[in-house]
Design an enzyme around this catalytic site. Structure first.
Site, PDB file in Angstrom:
ATOM      1  N   ASP A 237      28.581   5.486  14.547  1.00 12.09           N
ATOM      2  CA  ASP A 237      29.208   6.212  13.441  1.00 12.09           C
ATOM      3  C   ASP A 237      28.303   6.135  12.213  1.00 12.09           C
ATOM      4  OD1 ASP A 237      31.020   7.449  11.752  1.00 12.09           O
ATOM      5  OD2 ASP A 237      32.726   6.296  12.472  1.00 12.09           O
ATOM      6  N   ASP A 238      27.777   7.275  11.784  1.00  9.10           N
ATOM      7  CA  ASP A 238      26.908   7.346  10.597  1.00  9.10           C
ATOM      8  C   ASP A 238      25.644   6.506  10.743  1.00  9.10           C
ATOM      9  OD1 ASP A 238      28.970   8.846   9.603  1.00  9.10           O
ATOM     10  OD2 ASP A 238      29.318   7.627   7.816  1.00  9.10           O
TER      11      ASP A 238
ATOM     12  N   CYS B 239      31.609  13.650  11.167  1.00 16.82           N
ATOM     13  CA  CYS B 239      32.122  12.912  12.327  1.00 16.82           C
ATOM     14  C   CYS B 239      32.934  13.755  13.303  1.00 16.82           C
ATOM     15  CB  CYS B 239      33.003  11.752  11.859  1.00 16.82           C
ATOM     16  SG  CYS B 239      32.285  10.698  10.597  1.00 16.82           S
TER      17      CYS B 239
ATOM     18  N   HIS C 218      39.367  10.516  16.322  1.00 16.05           N
ATOM     19  CA  HIS C 218      39.007  11.460  15.251  1.00 16.05           C
ATOM     20  C   HIS C 218      39.123  12.930  15.647  1.00 16.05           C
ATOM     21  CE1 HIS C 218      36.648  11.407  11.232  1.00 16.05           C
ATOM     22  NE2 HIS C 218      37.871  10.928  11.070  1.00 16.05           N
TER      23      HIS C 218
ATOM     24  N   ASP D  59      26.933  10.052  15.761  1.00 14.87           N
ATOM     25  CA  ASP D  59      27.675  11.298  15.537  1.00 14.87           C
ATOM     26  C   ASP D  59      27.060  12.190  14.472  1.00 14.87           C
ATOM     27  OD1 ASP D  59      28.332   9.648  13.401  1.00 14.87           O
ATOM     28  OD2 ASP D  59      30.489  10.017  13.507  1.00 14.87           O
ATOM     29  N   ASN D  60      26.339  11.611  13.532  1.00 15.01           N
ATOM     30  CA  ASN D  60      25.650  12.371  12.487  1.00 15.01           C
ATOM     31  C   ASN D  60      24.667  11.431  11.808  1.00 15.01           C
ATOM     32  OD1 ASN D  60      28.849  12.151  11.246  1.00 15.01           O
ATOM     33  ND2 ASN D  60      27.233  11.031  10.187  1.00 15.01           N
TER      34      ASN D  60
END
Length: 522
Positions: free
Chosen positions: A39-40, A79, A142, A288-289
């Protein structure tokens, strides 16, 4: 009948593996599939990608024993849309994870969102059931928190985690704390039964998520092929780590979170080897990004040489670390320059199971097995969407920007900056700039930081423009956008009374239902 078809296709895959000199022996058994989604986390956060403190020994070893992608992309710089794309193999514009509330706005799934993953979308775990897979999600879902969007309604057999990010704490009056679920029912809430100390950064969640993964693998390894989607969120601000890892990194609290994740992945890979199923388990690691530079350095990561970060369609927002590991099948120590996408994990996982994607819809993900097993490179574009707007496209080494925007002047003046210290005149704009008539084109091999656009008059520009324009036209002519799922918000649908709240005495009274357009400020 479906099982017979799946087995037949798996036999066909075995023939491909044998032809590549990497065949399997014994009865046909599709491999386990383990997707590790961060995540991130940024491209520059791993030692193997050049992070100077080199605090990711297990991920670096995973790369040394497998294959590294330097050119791997998320499907969105946020996300929720990226996760929806992974599990459907489809761009967010196709699966509905976007907004039309304002031009070129990002959108995600805060707990006031009304929408979520539509029933019409076929998710990876639903399809893997046809080949006998048992599936579990650990961590962040999410894709909508209302009952109809629950992951067990979309193919997963087990879940431990949360429908939303771990923001908070809230007062449970104006806004409820986010629930944590085991399967169908909540078992507590963040900051209550699952504490996160914002002052110290201490939380035991990564250790809980690790144990969930280890227990699932132990239960399933000898019985059914399994699909484990391990979607931990410790590197999303507010970042956290358990007590043994706090203060251990040269990179501050964010580095502590990365070190704990790296240690956890090392334990997962070690268990696969101890159970003698490593050679029958395909493992893929990505994010995710891009890293949230607005939170860096204490609460955010590094995007290496790339421009900007999360929320933007520059390389730093969507270029991801990516590693494939499958002992005995993926040759150790490889680097592939294939343009890869998070959506490819959908199609590749189906191919591993001996299945094909649904034929009644457009699928954007490629089957990467020819790349993973035979080193082949395949032509493909990468499309960079922000909301319903195609901002940019990459083909080969060239990237064309049709629109540029970092964030609005209003937010920038309030201290919100997605490209801190990275101003590039005419590129990192705070107004949405239209370049559709004369796109900005960069050669990402020579200029990965997107600082020096090609001269409009150059032959290289004209040739690249012609190739990219043709691909974009084909894409747009065939595109059928889905109904947007991220347009409507309503405080009454927040996590006031999730399933299971009665048993815990955790039900809260919702406010009056007032649906309204979500405000996507960036």
């Amino acid at each position: 009948m479906a099982a017979v078809v799946a087995a037949t296709r798996w036999w066909q895959l075995l023939l491909v593996l044998s032809a590549a000199g990497m065949g399997a022996s014994g009865a046909p058994q599709p491999p386990n599939i383990l997707l590790l989604l961060m995540d991130d986390m940024g491209w520059g956060d791993l030692g193997v990608y050049g992070e100077p403190s080199r605090e990711t020994p297990n991920l670096d070893r995973m790369a040394a024993e497998g294959l590294l992608f330097p050119n791997f992309y998320s499907a969105n710089p946020l996300c929720s849309p990226s996760r929806a794309a992974l599990l459907t193999g489809r761009l967010p514009i196709r699966n509905g994870f976007y907004t039309t509330n304002a031009h070129a706005r990002n959108a995600y799934t805060p707990q006031e969102i009304v929408g979520g993953i539509p029933d019409s979308e076929q998710l990876l775990p639903e399809l893997l059931k046809k080949a006998g897979y048992v599936s579990k999600i650990v961590g962040k879902w999410h894709l909508g928190h209302r009952p109809q969007f629950h992951p067990l309604k979309h193919g997963f057999d087990e879940w431990f985690g949360s429908p939303n990010c771990h923001f908070g704490p809230y007062d449970n009056k104006a806004r409820p704390n986010i629930p944590v679920y085991r399967d169908w029912e909540m078992v507590g809430r963040y900051y209550e039964e699952f504490p996160i100390n914002l002052k110290t950064g201490e939380a035991n969640l990564t250790q809980i998520y690790l144990q969930e993964a280890l227990d699932f693998i132990k239960r399933q390894a000898r019985h059914h092929p399994f699909f484990l989607y391990w979607a931990v969120d410790a590197t999303h601000a507010p970042v956290y780590a358990s007590k043994p890892f706090l203060g251990t990194s040269q990179r501050g609290r964010y580095g502590d979170a990365v070190r704990e994740i790296d240690d956890s992945i090392g334990k997962i890979l070690e268990l696969l080897q101890d159970l003698h199923v490593a050679d029958n388990t395909f493992v893929f690691f990505t994010s995710d990004n891009g890293a949230a530079l607005i939170s860096a350095p204490e609460q955010g990561g590094s995007n290496g040489p790339f421009l900007c970060g999360k929320q933007t369609t520059f390389e730093g927002g969507m270029r991801e670390p990516a590693l494939a590991w499958w002992p005995g099948h993926v040759t150790a120590g490889q680097v592939s320059h294939q343009l890869g996408s998070i959506m490819d994990l959908f199609t590749t996982s189906l191919a591993l199971a001996g299945l094909t994607p649904p034929s009644d819809r457009a699928i954007d993900g490629l089957n990467l097995l020819p790349t993973l097993l035979q080193g082949r490179l395949m032509d493909r574009p990468i499309f960079y969407y922000r909301g319903d707007t195609l901002m940019a496209a990459t083909l080969g080494q060239h990237k064309a920007h049709f629109w540029t925007w970092t964030n609005s002047w209003e937010n920038f003046r309030q201290g919100i900056d997605f490209c801190p210290g990275q101003n590039v005149s005419g590129v990192t704009t705070h107004n949405l700039e239209d370049h559709t008539k004369l796109p900005l084109i960069f050669h990402l091999g020579r200029d990965p930081g997107e600082r020096f656009p090609l001269s409009f008059a150059s032959a290289e520009y004209q040739e690249a423009l012609s190739r990219i324009t043709s691909v974009v036209q084909q894409h747009q002519e065939a595109l059928v956008p889905a109904q947007p799922q991220l347009n409507v918000c309503n405080w009454a649908v927040m996590n006031w009374a999730p399933p299971g709240c009665e048993k815990l005495g955790k039900c809260l009274t919702p406010p009056e239902s007032i649906p309204k357009k979500c405000l996507w400020s960036h």
